[in-house]
Design an enzyme around this catalytic site. Structure first.
Site, short mmCIF file in Angstrom:
data_model
loop_
_atom_site.label_atom_id
_atom_site.label_comp_id
_atom_site.label_asym_id
_atom_site.label_seq_id
_atom_site.Cartn_x
_atom_site.Cartn_y
_atom_site.Cartn_z
N LYS A 72 1.23 7.51 -14.50
CA LYS A 72 0.94 6.45 -13.53
C LYS A 72 1.90 5.28 -13.79
O LYS A 72 2.11 4.91 -14.96
CB LYS A 72 -0.52 5.98 -13.71
CG LYS A 72 -0.97 4.94 -12.70
CD LYS A 72 -2.44 4.55 -12.90
CE LYS A 72 -2.97 3.63 -11.83
NZ LYS A 72 -4.39 3.27 -12.01
N SER A 150 -7.14 3.84 -7.58
CA SER A 150 -5.74 3.46 -7.48
C SER A 150 -4.78 4.51 -8.03
O SER A 150 -3.61 4.50 -7.67
CB SER A 150 -5.51 2.15 -8.24
OG SER A 150 -5.73 2.32 -9.64
N SER A 174 -10.83 4.20 -10.68
CA SER A 174 -9.49 4.63 -10.27
C SER A 174 -9.01 5.96 -10.83
O SER A 174 -7.94 6.43 -10.44
CB SER A 174 -8.46 3.57 -10.65
OG SER A 174 -8.44 2.60 -9.65
N1 GLN Z 1 -11.09 0.47 -6.39
C1 GLN Z 1 -11.38 -0.46 -7.44
C2 GLN Z 1 -10.62 -1.75 -7.19
O1 GLN Z 1 -9.98 -1.83 -6.22
C3 GLN Z 1 -11.08 0.12 -8.76
C4 GLN Z 1 -9.65 0.09 -9.11
C5 GLN Z 1 -9.38 0.61 -10.48
O2 GLN Z 1 -10.25 1.25 -11.11
N2 GLN Z 1 -8.21 0.30 -10.98
O3 GLN Z 1 -10.66 -2.65 -7.95
#
Ligand code: GLN
Length: 474
Positions: A72, A150, A174
């Site tokens: 990532k 994400s 995410s």
């Molecule tokens: N979807 C969540 C957010 O937008 C989680 C994102 C994540 O776990 N990095 O914050």
């Protein structure tokens, strides 16, 4: 050639049926063929060939020798740039390797590239990236779907066979939600199990690294390699890391599995509830005891998360000021002007929204009403889990309230997007581990994930239960 898993590829390597160079060539070809999915922010054939030479020199007992891994693009890598999917870091070249990626390098893995994500990991669809959307490889031609987010690029890379494992980070879901959307395995370990050193920070009290893979065994192999204590992260746990893969045990006899009633929410499809039901039946058949439980503060998890995470983000992202790293706006007339222009031009819409929310909830006058209140509720949510785990070994829930949705759906409605995280944020706030494994499909044939949660540091428990259920689809 198709490689089913890390152990499959390792056995081919051991028998000299394939060389590390051939693995590199195979994956380079595949990645090029899938270019239109926009899974990678950084992909460079020469960098892969350079690694082949280094990997060949390593002893054969390195666990991940020659295994293709996607990273990532939130993890700093010494030999590849790191952008966090943001314009503000577009030309950032770290001078060091993150703790997690260093561990993978030390074990001989081959980094095939840096995967796309939501900008600074803020999002649920990999559509806030400065480098454009990633497309879910399971999409049909006329209906491009989101891979979740994400870590959507990493989940998609595993699903599209562009690597055998990938790193992700999970702050509120995410890893687990994109795993569910792409039909792969994704684990977020206990907060602190993997060092955060060298990962661009989003919300430091929640950020946790983890992995994606094709099956539970591979996830256990990868996690035991990247976990471990690190003095450079003061929240890194100093615990013994078990050999998760060697200890895998699918027997569920006598295990007590909690089914929380609060995860039965309006708007979840019958198909998802059906899959949850199927998993419960299968667990019972395998000898587990099902217990209906309550986690009464779950309903506050989403609003709590969307106060704490932006608060921490607003503080963490203060460092991107046009001086220390990356992008600087060119036509500023004064220092203040330079800060303002750099941050306005360098950050995307969602990141700015989070910074504004975070700054607001931390400002004098609102701090007690929002931030402190959220911290108190966070503790209540964590206490719910402690209570339940006094007589349950595991909790089973759906991973996400829907299957993968069309690319541009929810794009203009942040609240709808935030609702995606409803089943994943409670565990993040409590710091407990969670895994998502694919378990069945919806009517369109899209994968649906189920999630196991357990106590802090009980990753083995989670792997074992997931390993047992995975067998239903073999
Ligand atoms: N979807 C969540 C957010 O937008 C989680 C994102 C994540 O776990 N990095 O914050």
């Amino acid at each position: 050639m198709s490689f089913k898993s890390i152990s499959h590829l390792k056995s081919l390597l051991d028998q000299n049926k394939i060389s590390i160079k051939e693995i590199a060539e195979t994956y380079i070809k595949r990645i090029k063929e899938k270019k239109e999915l926009n899974i990678f922010i950084y992909f460079n054939e020469d960098k892969i060939h350079e690694q082949v030479k280094e990997i060949e020199k390593l002893p054969n007992d390195k666990t991940l020798k020659g295994i293709p891994i996607a990273v990532k693009d939130l993890f700093c890598t010494a030999k590849m740039p790191t952008t966090a999917a943001s314009k503000i870091l577009e030309n950032f070249k770290p001078t060091y390797e993150s703790f997690v990626t260093q561990k993978l390098v030390d074990q001989g893995s081959m980094f095939v590239g840096k995967t796309n994500l939501d900008e600074f990991a803020m999002g649920s669809a990999t559509n806030t990236s400065y480098f454009g959307n990633t497309i879910n490889p399971l999409s049909k031609n006329d209906n491009p779907l989101a891979p979740g987010g994400s870590s959507g690029g990493s989940a998609a890379a595993v699903a599209a066979d562009l690597c055998l494992g990938a790193t992700g980070t999970d702050t509120g879901g995410s890893i687990r939600q994109p795993a569910s959307f792409c039909g792969v395995v994704g684990i977020k370990p206990t907060y602190g199990l993997c060092s955060r050193w060298g990962i661009a920070a989003f919300a430091s009290s929640l950020d946790q690294a983890g992995v994606f893979s094709k099956n539970v065994t591979d996830a256990s192999i990868l996690l035991e390699e990247i976990a471990g204590h690190d003095q450079r992260d003061s929240t890194s746990s100093n615990v013994q890391i078990p050999s998760f893969s060697k200890n895998l045990d699918p027997s569920l006899e006598g295990k007590v599995i909690g089914i929380p009633k609060e995860y039965n929410i309006d708007g979840t499809s019958d198909e998802i509830n059906g899959v949850w039901e199927d998993a419960i039946k299968s667990l019972e058949k395998k000898g587990a005891k099902i217990k209906h439980i309550s986690l009464p503060h779950t309903k506050y998890a989403l609003p709590t998360y969307y106060i704490i995470a932006p608060a921490e983000a607003s503080s963490n992202l203060a460092r991107y000021d046009g001086v220390k790293y990356g992008f600087r706006a060119s036509d500023a007339k004064s220092l203040d002007d330079m800060y303002e222009l750099t941050r306005s031009e360098g950050f995307g819409k969602e990141v700015k929204r989070r910074i504004l929310i975070g700054t607001y909830v931390l400002s004098a006058g609102y701090y007690d009403a929002y931030y402190i209140k959220a911290q108190k509720v966070r503790k209540l949510i964590a206490n719910d889990f402690v209570e339940v785990f006094s007589d349950c070994d595991l909790i089973l829930t759906p991973t996400a309230p829907s299957a993968a949705f069309p690319l541009n759906e929810k794009q203009d409605d942040p609240i709808k997007m935030y609702l995606n995280d409803v089943f994943t944020v409670p565990a993040s706030l409590a710091g407990i581990p969670g895994i998502s494994i694919p378990y069945g499909n919806d009517k369109q044939g899209l994968p649906l994930g189920i999630q196991f949660l357990s106590k802090h540091y009980h990753e083995q428990e989670i792997f074992n239960a997931a390993f047992a259920l995975e067998k239903d689809y073999e």
